[in-house]
Design a protein around this motif. Sequence first.
Motif, PDB file in Angstrom:
ATOM      1  N   ALA A   1       0.942  -0.898   0.049  1.00  0.00           N
ATOM      2  CA  ALA A   1      -0.007   0.089   0.053  1.00  0.00           C
ATOM      3  C   ALA A   1       0.718   1.112   0.118  1.00  0.00           C
ATOM      4  CB  ALA A   1      -1.000  -0.098   1.007  1.00  0.00           C
ATOM      5  N   SER A   2       0.388   2.238  -0.649  1.00  0.00           N
ATOM      6  CA  SER A   2       1.093   3.451  -0.755  1.00  0.00           C
ATOM      7  C   SER A   2       1.025   4.295   0.418  1.00  0.00           C
ATOM      8  CB  SER A   2       0.692   4.255  -1.891  1.00  0.00           C
ATOM      9  OG  SER A   2       1.380   5.559  -1.799  1.00  0.00           O
ATOM     10  N   ILE A   3       2.006   4.677   1.190  1.00  0.00           N
ATOM     11  CA  ILE A   3       2.110   5.702   2.425  1.00  0.00           C
ATOM     12  C   ILE A   3       2.170   7.088   1.913  1.00  0.00           C
ATOM     13  CG2 ILE A   3       3.535   6.376   4.424  1.00  0.00           C
ATOM     14  CD1 ILE A   3       4.263   3.445   4.780  1.00  0.00           C
ATOM     15  N   GLN A   4       2.969   7.207   1.169  1.00  0.00           N
ATOM     16  CA  GLN A   4       3.044   8.824   0.502  1.00  0.00           C
ATOM     17  C   GLN A   4       3.832   8.481  -1.037  1.00  0.00           C
ATOM     18  OE1 GLN A   4       5.252  10.313   3.812  1.00  0.00           O
ATOM     19  NE2 GLN A   4       7.054  10.707   2.595  1.00  0.00           N
ATOM     20  N   ASN A   5       3.951   9.542  -1.733  1.00  0.00           N
ATOM     21  CA  ASN A   5       4.743   9.475  -3.067  1.00  0.00           C
ATOM     22  C   ASN A   5       5.913   8.697  -2.988  1.00  0.00           C
ATOM     23  OD1 ASN A   5       2.799  10.519  -4.546  1.00  0.00           O
ATOM     24  ND2 ASN A   5       3.776  12.429  -4.631  1.00  0.00           N
ATOM     25  N   GLY A   6       6.356   7.463  -3.697  1.00  0.00           N
ATOM     26  CA  GLY A   6       7.422   6.779  -3.827  1.00  0.00           C
ATOM     27  C   GLY A   6       7.714   6.007  -2.635  1.00  0.00           C
ATOM     28  N   LEU A   7       6.741   5.821  -1.541  1.00  0.00           N
ATOM     29  CA  LEU A   7       6.875   5.098  -0.363  1.00  0.00           C
ATOM     30  C   LEU A   7       5.890   4.000  -0.303  1.00  0.00           C
ATOM     31  CD1 LEU A   7       8.577   4.255   2.087  1.00  0.00           C
ATOM     32  CD2 LEU A   7       7.501   6.245   3.301  1.00  0.00           C
ATOM     33  N   TYR A   8       6.129   2.866  -0.028  1.00  0.00           N
ATOM     34  CA  TYR A   8       5.115   1.602  -0.062  1.00  0.00           C
ATOM     35  C   TYR A   8       5.411   0.707   1.103  1.00  0.00           C
ATOM     36  CZ  TYR A   8       3.752   3.152  -4.568  1.00  0.00           C
ATOM     37  OH  TYR A   8       3.443   4.078  -5.510  1.00  0.00           O
ATOM     38  N   VAL A   9       4.541   0.061   1.785  1.00  0.00           N
ATOM     39  CA  VAL A   9       4.464  -0.812   2.808  1.00  0.00           C
ATOM     40  C   VAL A   9       3.608  -1.874   2.524  1.00  0.00           C
ATOM     41  CG1 VAL A   9       2.523   0.159   3.964  1.00  0.00           C
ATOM     42  CG2 VAL A   9       4.375  -1.198   5.345  1.00  0.00           C
ATOM     43  N   ALA A  10       4.299  -3.157   2.939  1.00  0.00           N
ATOM     44  CA  ALA A  10       3.522  -4.385   2.787  1.00  0.00           C
ATOM     45  C   ALA A  10       3.940  -5.200   4.063  1.00  0.00           C
ATOM     46  CB  ALA A  10       4.366  -5.305   1.578  1.00  0.00           C
ATOM     47  N   ALA A  11       2.826  -6.107   4.512  1.00  0.00           N
ATOM     48  CA  ALA A  11       3.109  -6.778   5.905  1.00  0.00           C
ATOM     49  C   ALA A  11       3.650  -8.017   5.332  1.00  0.00           C
ATOM     50  CB  ALA A  11       1.621  -7.024   6.207  1.00  0.00           C
ATOM     51  N   ASN A  12       3.598  -8.626   4.309  1.00  0.00           N
ATOM     52  CA  ASN A  12       4.288  -9.885   3.860  1.00  0.00           C
ATOM     53  C   ASN A  12       5.647  -9.613   3.315  1.00  0.00           C
ATOM     54  OD1 ASN A  12       1.991 -11.737   4.517  1.00  0.00           O
ATOM     55  ND2 ASN A  12       1.047 -10.748   2.535  1.00  0.00           N
ATOM     56  N   PRO A  13       6.552 -10.560   3.597  1.00  0.00           N
ATOM     57  CA  PRO A  13       7.955 -10.534   3.018  1.00  0.00           C
ATOM     58  C   PRO A  13       8.260 -10.724   1.695  1.00  0.00           C
ATOM     59  CG  PRO A  13       7.611 -12.454   4.209  1.00  0.00           C
ATOM     60  CD  PRO A  13       6.350 -11.847   4.310  1.00  0.00           C
ATOM     61  N   VAL A  14       7.989  -9.515   0.835  1.00  0.00           N
ATOM     62  CA  VAL A  14       8.089  -9.883  -0.832  1.00  0.00           C
ATOM     63  C   VAL A  14       9.411  -8.824  -1.201  1.00  0.00           C
ATOM     64  CG1 VAL A  14       5.622  -9.961  -1.040  1.00  0.00           C
ATOM     65  CG2 VAL A  14       6.517  -7.504  -0.875  1.00  0.00           C
ATOM     66  N   ALA A  15      10.326  -8.485  -0.341  1.00  0.00           N
ATOM     67  CA  ALA A  15      11.439  -7.807  -0.840  1.00  0.00           C
ATOM     68  C   ALA A  15      12.157  -8.700  -1.791  1.00  0.00           C
ATOM     69  CB  ALA A  15      12.352  -7.712   0.206  1.00  0.00           C
ATOM     70  N   GLU A  16      12.248  -9.789  -1.833  1.00  0.00           N
ATOM     71  CA  GLU A  16      13.151 -10.538  -2.722  1.00  0.00           C
ATOM     72  C   GLU A  16      12.376 -10.339  -4.130  1.00  0.00           C
ATOM     73  OE1 GLU A  16      14.623 -15.175  -3.597  1.00  0.00           O
ATOM     74  OE2 GLU A  16      14.175 -14.684  -1.664  1.00  0.00           O
ATOM     75  N   VAL A  17      11.166 -10.620  -4.218  1.00  0.00           N
ATOM     76  CA  VAL A  17      10.386 -10.558  -5.429  1.00  0.00           C
ATOM     77  C   VAL A  17      10.562  -9.032  -6.029  1.00  0.00           C
ATOM     78  CG1 VAL A  17       8.253 -11.020  -6.559  1.00  0.00           C
ATOM     79  CG2 VAL A  17       8.852 -12.503  -4.737  1.00  0.00           C
ATOM     80  N   VAL A  18      10.490  -7.893  -5.069  1.00  0.00           N
ATOM     81  CA  VAL A  18      10.366  -6.608  -5.542  1.00  0.00           C
ATOM     82  C   VAL A  18      11.879  -6.193  -6.026  1.00  0.00           C
ATOM     83  CG1 VAL A  18      10.125  -4.365  -4.718  1.00  0.00           C
ATOM     84  CG2 VAL A  18       8.613  -5.995  -3.821  1.00  0.00           C
ATOM     85  N   GLU A  19      12.795  -6.628  -5.538  1.00  0.00           N
ATOM     86  CA  GLU A  19      14.159  -6.475  -5.961  1.00  0.00           C
ATOM     87  C   GLU A  19      14.522  -7.265  -7.354  1.00  0.00           C
ATOM     88  OE1 GLU A  19      16.972  -7.766  -2.852  1.00  0.00           O
ATOM     89  OE2 GLU A  19      16.181  -6.266  -1.476  1.00  0.00           O
ATOM     90  N   ALA A  20      13.966  -8.358  -7.382  1.00  0.00           N
ATOM     91  CA  ALA A  20      14.186  -9.128  -8.735  1.00  0.00           C
ATOM     92  C   ALA A  20      13.568  -8.516  -9.904  1.00  0.00           C
ATOM     93  CB  ALA A  20      13.594 -10.635  -8.686  1.00  0.00           C
ATOM     94  N   HIS A  21      12.029  -7.710  -9.397  1.00  0.00           N
ATOM     95  CA  HIS A  21      11.421  -7.085 -10.718  1.00  0.00           C
ATOM     96  C   HIS A  21      12.034  -5.505 -10.820  1.00  0.00           C
ATOM     97  CE1 HIS A  21       8.053  -6.726 -13.166  1.00  0.00           C
ATOM     98  NE2 HIS A  21       7.826  -5.672 -12.675  1.00  0.00           N
ATOM     99  N   ALA A  22      12.623  -4.952  -9.857  1.00  0.00           N
ATOM    100  CA  ALA A  22      13.371  -3.663  -9.910  1.00  0.00           C
ATOM    101  C   ALA A  22      14.712  -3.870 -11.025  1.00  0.00           C
ATOM    102  CB  ALA A  22      13.585  -3.120  -8.767  1.00  0.00           C
ATOM    103  N   ARG A  23      15.227  -4.951 -10.700  1.00  0.00           N
ATOM    104  CA  ARG A  23      16.555  -5.622 -11.418  1.00  0.00           C
ATOM    105  C   ARG A  23      16.364  -5.718 -12.872  1.00  0.00           C
ATOM    106  NH1 ARG A  23      18.441  -8.210  -7.954  1.00  0.00           N
ATOM    107  NH2 ARG A  23      20.078  -6.978  -6.975  1.00  0.00           N
ATOM    108  N   HIS A  24      15.203  -6.485 -13.131  1.00  0.00           N
ATOM    109  CA  HIS A  24      14.692  -6.495 -14.511  1.00  0.00           C
ATOM    110  C   HIS A  24      14.299  -5.398 -15.130  1.00  0.00           C
ATOM    111  CE1 HIS A  24      12.533  -8.621 -17.884  1.00  0.00           C
ATOM    112  NE2 HIS A  24      11.692  -7.760 -17.554  1.00  0.00           N
ATOM    113  N   LEU A  25      13.733  -4.590 -14.473  1.00  0.00           N
ATOM    114  CA  LEU A  25      13.150  -3.193 -15.038  1.00  0.00           C
ATOM    115  C   LEU A  25      14.505  -2.329 -15.260  1.00  0.00           C
ATOM    116  CD1 LEU A  25      10.069  -2.539 -13.210  1.00  0.00           C
ATOM    117  CD2 LEU A  25      10.240  -3.000 -15.562  1.00  0.00           C
TER     118      LEU A  25
END
Length: 301
Positions: free
Chosen positions: A137-161
């Motif tokens: 969920a968005s907290i403010q521009n460019g800052l998001y929070v998740a309750a589940n440990p999804v960092a590995e997936v997010v980092e992989a996607h950011a690297r792909h992009l």
Amino acid sequence: MTDSTHTGGRTERPEIPTRLVVHSLVRKDGTVDADQLYDVAYLLSMSETQIRLCVKRLVAEGRFTQEGRGRRATLRALTDVTGSLAPDAAYVRHAYRQDAGHNPWDGTWHLFAFAVPESRRTARDTLREHLLHLGAASIQNGLYVAANPVAEVVEAHARHLGVIDTLTCLTTTDLRIGDTDEPRALAAALWPLTEIAQKHDHLAAFTEGCLARLTEEPALSGTERLTMAVELAAHFTTAMKPDPLLPPELLPRPWSGARARSLAATCWNHLRQTSPDGTDTPLLFALYSDALLSTHEKDPS
């Protein structure tokens, strides 16, 4: 929208694209029987013209070939259609594991910040959509929070992009937004839980209608059962797509999502047990049996 009066109770039917119906009827041998397709479409209040035009588009896109004409035709899939039928299988399994209490929350919030320049707007928008898809969920521009440990997936996607250098990941057990720091209150403020619960309530109402009909009319035809399965898949997807799958510790009690998913699994199990088993069985049954039932019927740990 129309009422789901053919297969379940009188609940609002989610929009079911004609191509989803075609994909749902692909059998294990990769074919679709046009006669069955038109029969199911009729029970879903779709016209033969709608189906003909849809088939024409799918053939033009190279997704299917067609042998024969009209109701005597046979369609053959040229691409994998399973991704069009259900939410990601791992996502569904995670939902059922949470419902069963197998993934207790450890109190950690996972935060993601990024500042992708306007010149890379497409990558920025794609990363944002991916975060939302993962339940952040968005907290403010460019800052998001998740309750589940999804960092590995997010980092992989950011690297792909190609924007991994703009991404910051951190965790905290001390999240406060304004004066709010109580976890349940934070979850209620960050995610539209009332709207998500309403979608699950629609799924539960439809599924209860299906189960009642399956009990009262055990001699339903194969076409009627298949139509019910297509609608159940559509309702399930509509309810699950906006669900961030927050840990139970952050949700109202009782939670509509857990009840709706339990009813859906029971209904799907009933349909699976009464469906034909062979090359004529639609892939839809195998897909949902694997994704929906594996964690509902036994402890997968």
